[in-house]
Design a protein around this motif. Structure first.
Motif, PDB file in Angstrom:
ATOM      1  N   ARG A 246       0.837  -1.210   0.000  1.00  0.00           N
ATOM      2  CA  ARG A 246       0.000   0.000   0.000  1.00  0.00           C
ATOM      3  C   ARG A 246       0.871   1.260   0.000  1.00  0.00           C
ATOM      4  N   ALA A 247       1.954   1.256   0.774  1.00  0.00           N
ATOM      5  CA  ALA A 247       2.852   2.410   0.809  1.00  0.00           C
ATOM      6  C   ALA A 247       3.522   2.622  -0.538  1.00  0.00           C
ATOM      7  N   SER A 248       3.931   1.547  -1.183  1.00  0.00           N
ATOM      8  CA  SER A 248       4.616   1.667  -2.468  1.00  0.00           C
ATOM      9  C   SER A 248       3.677   2.145  -3.572  1.00  0.00           C
ATOM     10  N   MET A 249       2.388   1.841  -3.454  1.00  0.00           N
ATOM     11  CA  MET A 249       1.427   2.215  -4.491  1.00  0.00           C
ATOM     12  C   MET A 249       0.813   3.593  -4.269  1.00  0.00           C
ATOM     13  N   ALA A 250       1.194   4.276  -3.205  1.00  0.00           N
ATOM     14  CA  ALA A 250       0.553   5.547  -2.841  1.00  0.00           C
ATOM     15  C   ALA A 250       1.164   6.731  -3.592  1.00  0.00           C
ATOM     16  N   ASP A 251       1.275   6.616  -4.901  1.00  0.00           N
ATOM     17  CA  ASP A 251       1.867   7.704  -5.662  1.00  0.00           C
ATOM     18  C   ASP A 251       0.981   8.940  -5.639  1.00  0.00           C
ATOM     19  N   MET A 252       1.644  10.087  -5.633  1.00  0.00           N
ATOM     20  CA  MET A 252       0.970  11.365  -5.447  1.00  0.00           C
ATOM     21  C   MET A 252      -0.159  11.595  -6.445  1.00  0.00           C
ATOM     22  N   TYR A 253      -1.294  12.055  -5.907  1.00  0.00           N
ATOM     23  CA  TYR A 253      -2.495  12.418  -6.659  1.00  0.00           C
ATOM     24  C   TYR A 253      -3.222  11.213  -7.251  1.00  0.00           C
ATOM     25  N   TYR A 254      -2.741  10.002  -6.997  1.00  0.00           N
ATOM     26  CA  TYR A 254      -3.480   8.796  -7.372  1.00  0.00           C
ATOM     27  C   TYR A 254      -4.149   8.211  -6.129  1.00  0.00           C
ATOM     28  N   CYS A 266       3.385   7.660   4.459  1.00  0.00           N
ATOM     29  CA  CYS A 266       4.191   7.039   3.405  1.00  0.00           C
ATOM     30  C   CYS A 266       3.607   7.324   2.033  1.00  0.00           C
ATOM     31  N   LEU A 267       4.500   7.622   1.108  1.00  0.00           N
ATOM     32  CA  LEU A 267       4.146   7.895  -0.276  1.00  0.00           C
ATOM     33  C   LEU A 267       4.622   6.735  -1.145  1.00  0.00           C
ATOM     34  N   GLY A 268       4.461   6.854  -2.436  1.00  0.00           N
ATOM     35  CA  GLY A 268       4.745   5.749  -3.334  1.00  0.00           C
ATOM     36  C   GLY A 268       6.213   5.519  -3.621  1.00  0.00           C
ATOM     37  N   GLY A 269       6.450   4.521  -4.485  1.00  0.00           N
ATOM     38  CA  GLY A 269       7.806   4.127  -4.833  1.00  0.00           C
ATOM     39  C   GLY A 269       8.431   4.936  -5.945  1.00  0.00           C
ATOM     40  N   VAL A 270       7.729   5.961  -6.429  1.00  0.00           N
ATOM     41  CA  VAL A 270       8.249   6.736  -7.556  1.00  0.00           C
ATOM     42  C   VAL A 270       9.514   7.505  -7.180  1.00  0.00           C
ATOM     43  N   ILE A 271       9.812   7.655  -5.910  1.00  0.00           N
ATOM     44  CA  ILE A 271      11.052   8.304  -5.498  1.00  0.00           C
ATOM     45  C   ILE A 271      12.269   7.581  -6.065  1.00  0.00           C
ATOM     46  N   ASN A 272      12.143   6.283  -6.313  1.00  0.00           N
ATOM     47  CA  ASN A 272      13.214   5.499  -6.931  1.00  0.00           C
ATOM     48  C   ASN A 272      12.558   4.374  -7.727  1.00  0.00           C
ATOM     49  N   LEU A 273      11.894   4.769  -8.819  1.00  0.00           N
ATOM     50  CA  LEU A 273      11.039   3.835  -9.533  1.00  0.00           C
ATOM     51  C   LEU A 273      11.815   2.669 -10.137  1.00  0.00           C
ATOM     52  N   THR A 274      13.008   2.935 -10.649  1.00  0.00           N
ATOM     53  CA  THR A 274      13.856   1.865 -11.188  1.00  0.00           C
ATOM     54  C   THR A 274      15.149   1.846 -10.381  1.00  0.00           C
TER      55      THR A 274
END
Length: 404
Positions: A246-254, A266-274
């Motif tokens: 759930r934390a990894s999927m919590a990308d901003m505005y989604y 906790c926010l999403g994993g886009v901080i280090n997507l790859t």
């Protein structure tokens, strides 16, 4: 960790994003298994974290395909829904559209972007992320419970069902101490105006018992936004899949941020997507994926607004990682061989190849909302099978072309 013996795993696979097309990772994993290249650890981010969890539940590809097409997964996916007009008043919907336009404008103008960042504070950003998220999850506290009860049917067969270890990337928002010299973020800091973000690594078992590995991890995004993103990665050793996914999927505005008691919001994993640097520290052979660029209207401005860096600059760094290492380590044949074990699977066109084969988004101009359009169960199965086949075939073609 620069030598082979120090790396805790032989093979690493990245499930880096995927969104509603998360199923192609499962087909890619199955192709690696079929060619005796099963990863020892999977690193999942955003939608890829859900795929990693499914592999954890069903490491046998036969079971995995059954789980992927199950009604249990269908119910979990359809629990993700858009905010209905009755839940969001007109003022809030107009605020979302205004904020989206503002993010785009600021992303085009560096001086205005810097002024916006200077004016931000913790409470304002948290409110924005909570109130303006387009989607919600029904019955969120029990969202993945039904999946967790999945019972594999083929685990008694001859297939080696050793489960790959799972690592999950997310991020957290915290209130930054303003006293000089206090640089260590804590989840229970007193209230300060300034906010910071930090990359999270929900560590797999082999890393969780290491006393030194976490000291060697730095967040790659730090160099793009050192005033906003903490340099070190917060390594979480005790965690549960439901909260980590759930934390990894919590990308901003989604999806809205999710709260974990020991970490905060906790926010999403886009901080280090790859997380290619992490993957190359973890294992000798790495299977990553090429990715398409971020669109300049919504995705890139949203990441710029929250995390303070241009995601396309980071993506260019990721895609150039292999050539940069070969150049810097060119004097060592052994290390060159090691670097050559980085395999880029060609998935950058998944958006085009899988058009229509996933949950659809539609803008309702009358209601000023973005709607999620879920298929019925039969349509969902068709979508998942198409995603699986795309991932399986692309990975198989790569393996055969490169003689792996």
């Amino acid at each position: 960790m620069n030598n082979q013996s120090a790396k805790p795993y032989e093979r690493v696979q990245l499930f880096s994003g995927g969104g509603a097309r998360f199923g192609y990772y499962l087909g890619s994993y199955a192709a690696l298994v079929a060619h005796d290249l099963k990863p020892d650890v999977i690193v999942g981010t955003c939608g890829g974290s859900l795929s990693a969890y499914l592999v954890n539940l069903a490491p046998d590809p036969k079971d995995l395909q059954a789980l992927m097409c199950s009604r249990e997964l269908y119910r979990a996916i359809t629990a993700i829904r858009h905010v209905a007009p009755a839940e969001a008043n007109k003022r809030l919907r107009l605020r979302y559209m205004t904020q989206a336009l503002t993010r785009w404008r600021l992303s085009r103008q560096v001086s205005n972007r810097q002024k916006q960042q200077e004016a931000d504070n913790y409470e304002r950003l948290l409110d924005e992320l909570q109130q303006l998220a387009m989607f919600r999850i029904d019955n969120e506290g029990q969202w993945l419970d039904e999946l967790s009860h999945f019972s594999p049917k083929h685990s008694h067969n001859s297939f080696n069902t050793a489960v790959p270890e799972i690592a999950i990337i997310a991020s957290r928002l915290y209130q930054a101490p303003n006293q000089p010299g206090n640089q260590t973020p804590t989840a229970d800091s007193s209230v300060y105006d300034e906010f910071k973000l930090q990359e999270l690594l929900f560590a797999p078992p082999r890393l969780a018992v290491s006393e030194h590995f976490e000291q060697m991890l730095n967040s790659p995004a730090h160099m793009f936004a050192d005033g906003r993103i903490h340099q070190s990665v917060n390594v979480v050793k005790q965690w549960a899949f439901d909260s980590a996914v759930r934390a990894s999927m919590a990308d901003m505005y989604y999806l809205p941020p999710t709260h974990i008691e020991t970490l905060g919001w906790c926010l999403g994993g886009v901080i280090n997507l790859t997380p290619i640097e992490l993957a190359c520290q973890l294992g000798q052979t790495v299977f990553a994926e090429t990715k398409a660029g971020y669109d300049s209207w919504l995705a890139a401005p949203a990441i710029q607004r929250v995390f303070g860096f241009d995601p396309n600059e980071r993506l260019a760094q990721v895609h150039g990682y292999e050539s940069a290492e070969i150049l810097s380590l060119a004097d060592s044949a052994a290390i060159k061989h090691q670097v050559n074990q980085l395999h880029w699977l060609p998935f950058a066109d998944n958006g085009q190849q899988l058009a229509g084969q996933h949950v659809q988004k539609r803008f309702n101009i009358r209601q000023m909302t973005v709607e999620l359009i879920h298929s019925d169960y039969d349509g969902f199965v068709q979508q998942m099978q198409a995603q699986w086949q795309y991932g399986y075939q692309r990975t198989t073609d790569y393996i055969q072309q490169h003689g792996l």
